[in-house]
Design a protein around this motif. Structure first.
Motif, PDB file in Angstrom:
ATOM      1  N   LEU A  23      27.224  38.264  36.717  1.00 20.19           N
ATOM      2  CA  LEU A  23      26.460  38.596  37.362  1.00 20.19           C
ATOM      3  C   LEU A  23      26.152  40.119  37.569  1.00 20.19           C
ATOM      4  CD1 LEU A  23      26.532  35.699  40.290  1.00 20.19           C
ATOM      5  CD2 LEU A  23      24.870  35.777  38.927  1.00 20.19           C
ATOM      6  N   GLY A  24      27.268  40.127  37.269  1.00 19.55           N
ATOM      7  CA  GLY A  24      27.103  42.471  36.994  1.00 19.55           C
ATOM      8  C   GLY A  24      27.676  42.911  38.059  1.00 19.55           C
ATOM      9  N   GLY A  25      28.128  42.009  38.782  1.00 20.01           N
ATOM     10  CA  GLY A  25      28.622  42.925  39.804  1.00 20.01           C
ATOM     11  C   GLY A  25      30.339  42.927  40.057  1.00 20.01           C
ATOM     12  N   GLN A  26      30.303  43.736  40.985  1.00 22.65           N
ATOM     13  CA  GLN A  26      31.820  44.877  41.170  1.00 22.65           C
ATOM     14  C   GLN A  26      33.353  43.689  41.725  1.00 22.65           C
ATOM     15  OE1 GLN A  26      32.963  47.364  38.941  1.00 22.65           O
ATOM     16  NE2 GLN A  26      30.990  47.873  38.462  1.00 22.65           N
ATOM     17  N   GLY A  27      32.426  41.830  41.773  1.00 26.85           N
ATOM     18  CA  GLY A  27      33.830  41.351  42.689  1.00 26.85           C
ATOM     19  C   GLY A  27      34.721  40.985  42.571  1.00 26.85           C
ATOM     20  N   THR A  28      36.164  42.448  42.743  1.00 22.84           N
ATOM     21  CA  THR A  28      37.119  42.281  42.348  1.00 22.84           C
ATOM     22  C   THR A  28      38.126  41.270  43.608  1.00 22.84           C
ATOM     23  OG1 THR A  28      37.129  45.050  42.893  1.00 22.84           O
ATOM     24  CG2 THR A  28      36.959  43.990  40.559  1.00 22.84           C
ATOM     25  N   ASN A  29      37.851  41.780  44.261  1.00 24.26           N
ATOM     26  CA  ASN A  29      37.944  41.427  45.779  1.00 24.26           C
ATOM     27  C   ASN A  29      38.565  40.074  45.300  1.00 24.26           C
ATOM     28  OD1 ASN A  29      39.540  43.158  46.275  1.00 24.26           O
ATOM     29  ND2 ASN A  29      37.652  43.538  47.236  1.00 24.26           N
ATOM     30  N   LEU A  30      37.331  39.137  45.320  1.00 23.33           N
ATOM     31  CA  LEU A  30      37.230  38.069  45.782  1.00 23.33           C
ATOM     32  C   LEU A  30      38.097  36.380  45.122  1.00 23.33           C
ATOM     33  CD1 LEU A  30      35.760  35.359  47.556  1.00 23.33           C
ATOM     34  CD2 LEU A  30      33.349  35.430  45.668  1.00 23.33           C
ATOM     35  N   PRO A  31      38.107  36.958  43.968  1.00 26.52           N
ATOM     36  CA  PRO A  31      38.808  35.914  42.862  1.00 26.52           C
ATOM     37  C   PRO A  31      40.040  36.250  43.127  1.00 26.52           C
ATOM     38  CG  PRO A  31      37.799  36.911  41.598  1.00 26.52           C
ATOM     39  CD  PRO A  31      37.551  38.454  42.886  1.00 26.52           C
ATOM     40  N   GLY A  32      40.629  36.999  43.793  1.00 23.63           N
ATOM     41  CA  GLY A  32      42.517  37.544  44.071  1.00 23.63           C
ATOM     42  C   GLY A  32      42.377  36.131  45.324  1.00 23.63           C
ATOM     43  N   ARG A  33      41.684  36.992  46.364  1.00 24.64           N
ATOM     44  CA  ARG A  33      41.447  36.329  47.848  1.00 24.64           C
ATOM     45  C   ARG A  33      41.665  34.591  47.703  1.00 24.64           C
ATOM     46  NH1 ARG A  33      37.524  38.779  50.586  1.00 24.64           N
ATOM     47  NH2 ARG A  33      39.123  40.662  50.374  1.00 24.64           N
ATOM     48  N   LEU A  34      40.652  33.797  46.715  1.00 22.31           N
ATOM     49  CA  LEU A  34      40.600  32.340  46.864  1.00 22.31           C
ATOM     50  C   LEU A  34      41.957  32.189  46.170  1.00 22.31           C
ATOM     51  CD1 LEU A  34      38.913  30.585  48.417  1.00 22.31           C
ATOM     52  CD2 LEU A  34      37.912  30.710  45.875  1.00 22.31           C
ATOM     53  N   ALA A  35      42.113  32.733  45.086  1.00 22.30           N
ATOM     54  CA  ALA A  35      43.245  32.043  44.762  1.00 22.30           C
ATOM     55  C   ALA A  35      44.674  32.190  45.047  1.00 22.30           C
ATOM     56  CB  ALA A  35      43.758  33.437  42.876  1.00 22.30           C
ATOM     57  N   SER A  36      44.653  33.028  45.970  1.00 20.20           N
ATOM     58  CA  SER A  36      46.614  33.256  47.289  1.00 20.20           C
ATOM     59  C   SER A  36      45.944  32.606  47.936  1.00 20.20           C
ATOM     60  CB  SER A  36      46.119  35.083  47.766  1.00 20.20           C
ATOM     61  OG  SER A  36      46.518  36.010  46.462  1.00 20.20           O
ATOM     62  N   VAL A  82      49.104  45.750  33.488  1.00 23.94           N
ATOM     63  CA  VAL A  82      48.715  44.962  34.567  1.00 23.94           C
ATOM     64  C   VAL A  82      47.795  46.549  35.474  1.00 23.94           C
ATOM     65  CG1 VAL A  82      48.331  43.890  36.158  1.00 23.94           C
ATOM     66  CG2 VAL A  82      49.624  42.557  34.372  1.00 23.94           C
ATOM     67  N   HIS A  83      46.819  46.390  35.544  1.00 22.25           N
ATOM     68  CA  HIS A  83      46.167  47.405  35.994  1.00 22.25           C
ATOM     69  C   HIS A  83      45.119  47.070  36.803  1.00 22.25           C
ATOM     70  CE1 HIS A  83      43.758  52.007  35.382  1.00 22.25           C
ATOM     71  NE2 HIS A  83      44.274  51.639  37.276  1.00 22.25           N
ATOM     72  N   ASN A  84      45.155  47.585  37.759  1.00 18.45           N
ATOM     73  CA  ASN A  84      43.669  47.535  39.111  1.00 18.45           C
ATOM     74  C   ASN A  84      42.642  48.708  39.516  1.00 18.45           C
ATOM     75  OD1 ASN A  84      45.580  49.092  40.772  1.00 18.45           O
ATOM     76  ND2 ASN A  84      44.657  48.155  41.962  1.00 18.45           N
ATOM     77  N   GLN A  85      42.151  48.478  37.549  1.00 19.50           N
ATOM     78  CA  GLN A  85      41.196  49.324  36.750  1.00 19.50           C
ATOM     79  C   GLN A  85      39.799  50.143  37.802  1.00 19.50           C
ATOM     80  OE1 GLN A  85      40.647  48.489  33.323  1.00 19.50           O
ATOM     81  NE2 GLN A  85      40.547  50.500  32.462  1.00 19.50           N
ATOM     82  N   ALA A  86      39.339  48.641  38.874  1.00 19.20           N
ATOM     83  CA  ALA A  86      37.844  49.155  39.254  1.00 19.20           C
ATOM     84  C   ALA A  86      38.426  49.795  41.041  1.00 19.20           C
ATOM     85  CB  ALA A  86      37.092  47.725  39.265  1.00 19.20           C
ATOM     86  N   GLY A  87      39.281  50.077  40.743  1.00 23.91           N
ATOM     87  CA  GLY A  87      39.518  50.613  42.474  1.00 23.91           C
ATOM     88  C   GLY A  87      39.877  49.869  43.529  1.00 23.91           C
ATOM     89  N   GLY A  93      42.451  42.921  45.904  1.00 19.62           N
ATOM     90  CA  GLY A  93      42.128  42.908  44.060  1.00 19.62           C
ATOM     91  C   GLY A  93      42.869  43.432  43.449  1.00 19.62           C
ATOM     92  N   ILE A  94      44.879  43.476  43.879  1.00 17.56           N
ATOM     93  CA  ILE A  94      45.400  43.741  42.712  1.00 17.56           C
ATOM     94  C   ILE A  94      46.012  42.348  42.690  1.00 17.56           C
ATOM     95  CG2 ILE A  94      48.094  44.231  43.120  1.00 17.56           C
ATOM     96  CD1 ILE A  94      47.227  46.395  44.722  1.00 17.56           C
ATOM     97  N   THR A  95      45.794  41.592  43.565  1.00 15.37           N
ATOM     98  CA  THR A  95      46.315  40.156  42.487  1.00 15.37           C
ATOM     99  C   THR A  95      45.047  39.584  41.508  1.00 15.37           C
ATOM    100  OG1 THR A  95      47.031  39.564  45.260  1.00 15.37           O
ATOM    101  CG2 THR A  95      46.146  37.571  42.994  1.00 15.37           C
TER     102      THR A  95
END
Ligand SMILES: [Zn+2]
Length: 449
Positions: A23-36, A82-87, A93-95
């Motif tokens: 979707l062209g998003g920067q959604g870097t937090n949601l995957p980690g949050r939901l998986a945790s 492993v690097h949380n590259q997108a800031g 985001g780290i997850t």
């Protein structure tokens, strides 16, 4: 034993990462949050797959660039990382970064982890991961409404690391880090710059800390590099800069950045004193971790700036720079660089006040916008955009800038097009965090048109 919840967490996380990308998003937090949420020990377990070392990088400004440089060095040596590259530098985001680099069973190993960590997330992350080093860039005022005053941030991190046995890599030129050996009881290594040709005694940069961390007296400076970074001592108790373990010397900021650390000569295409610090910090981390000098030199020389960190576009045959601005010191550094540019320039500034930008925009009054007035004849126009475009325009007006050059256009696309339509040789697009990706998309579209 095979764990179904862990598998479910990893599948969900990976699917969300793929979806967000699509979707062209920067959604870097949601995957980690939901998986945790599905499998709480996920981050802890994935972090055990790091066979070498974890490095944590925190501080106010320069975290992303310092991490990107350190990552370039690690990759140049041929290691996986492993690097949380997108800031995305909160726990979620780290997850996400660990999920992205994992296989579905959560067993793939990597040599290093490089974790850019938001100041408020250092304590919770240390509950889960024990890094080999924690590197701190600097402490500047940033998003007051989120962190409160600076000393609270300093206290938050110093008390989180106390008693962990982790080694710290600190900025010796920052008085707010000068008492950390006694404050934390930890081994502290210090990096900093020698006297440079760019130092001054009277610059009116927004200075964060003029007071001694030990006794509270006002500090005396022999010189400032910029902001509160420099050579200081307390006339009351004698407290002064810590001795440097890694000294940056013979700094040149002409046409990029060049300096030496001992016999290691570093050159970079990045610009500005603040990036010289980022390079010095990354090189210190690498040298201390045993990386070869040739590797460090090569990785730094070939590194390109990331999104919004002086990213460079050619649009309509002219240079356009995109710069993220989030606090007074960062803004002042960008202004100093911009006024140092001899070309005529079009200037755009988008000021938003969403949560991620900081709701309180009073920081613009702590910046040295007056610097621009010094080379006003080189400025073709100041286009103010974003949700608080009016406030930005007002700030420019009070800096004494010619009001006939100040334009308010809240809509980003219209404002950028208007800026690019001005006749300056170079265009600077400055923006706060939540305007960054929108501005970048607009610039990419204009470039490809
Ligand atoms: Zn003192």
């Amino acid at each position: 034993m095979f764990k179904i919840r862990k598998l479910l967490a990893l599948v969900t996380g990976k699917a969300l990462i793929a979806l967000s990308r699509a979707l062209g998003g920067q959604g870097t937090n949601l995957p980690g949050r939901l998986a945790s949420f599905i499998y709480p020990p996920l981050l802890s377990e994935l972090s055990r797959n790091i066979t070498g070392a974890c490095f944590m990088v925190t501080g106010t400004n320069g975290k992303t660039t310092t991490c990107n440089l350190a990552a370039a060095i690690i990759r140049e040596q041929g290691f996986s990382i492993v690097h949380n590259q997108a800031g995305a530098n909160m726990l979620a985001g780290i997850t996400t970064a660990f999920i992205q680099n994992s296989d579905l069973l959560g067993q793939r190993t990597h040599d290093y982890a490089l974790l850019e960590t938001d100041e408020a997330n250092v304590a919770p992350l240390l509950q889960i991961i024990k890094p080999r080093y924690i590197l701190i860039t600097n402490f500047f005022r940033d998003q007051l409404d989120r962190y409160g005053e600076l000393d609270i941030t300093v206290k938050l991190i110093s008390s989180a690391v106390k008693g962990t046995g982790i080694e710290l890599i600190l900025n010796a030129d920052d008085p707010l880090q000068s008492n950390w050996p006694s404050l934390t009881g930890l081994k502290c290594l210090y990096y900093g710059f020698d006297h440079t040709a760019y130092d001054n005694l009277d610059s009116a940069d927004s200075r964060e800390c003029r007071y001694c961390m030990l006794c509270g007296h006002e500090l005396e400076y022999s010189y400032y590099h910029y902001a509160q970074l420099g050579r200081f001592q307390c006339p009351h108790c004698g407290h002064h800069n810590q001795q440097l373990d890694y000294v940056g010397s013979e700094l040149s900021l002409e046409d990029g950045i060049a300096f030496k650390i001992g016999d290691l000569h570093l050159e970079s295409r990045l610009q500005g004193f603040y990036n010289a610090y980022n390079i010095l910090a990354a090189a210190t981390l690498a040298l201390e971790s045993g990386f070869g000098k040739d590797i460090i030199k090569r990785a730094i020389a070939s590194h390109q700036p990331a999104a919004g960190r002086m990213e460079n576009f050619i649009i309509g045959g002219k240079q356009v720079f995109l710069i993220l601005v989030k606090n007074p010191t960062g803004f002042d550094q960008s202004l100093a660089m911009l006024t140092g540019d001899i070309h005529t320039k079009n200037i755009f500034m988008a000021l938003n006040d969403n949560a991620a930008d900081g709701r309180d925009i009073s920081w613009i009054w702590d910046t040295q916008v007056e610097l621009l007035a010094r080379s006003e004849e080189k400025i073709t126009g100041l286009i103010c955009s974003g949700q608080r475009s009016g406030d930005m325009a007002l700030r420019f007006k009070y800096a004494g800038l010619d009001t006939s050059k100040i334009v308010i256009e809240p809509y980003l696309r219209k404002a950028i097009e208007r800026t690019l339509g001005l006749e300056g040789q170079v265009t600077y697009i400055l923006c706060t965090y939540t305007a960054l990706f929108a501005c970048r998309k607009i610039l990419l579209r204009l470039r490809d048109r």
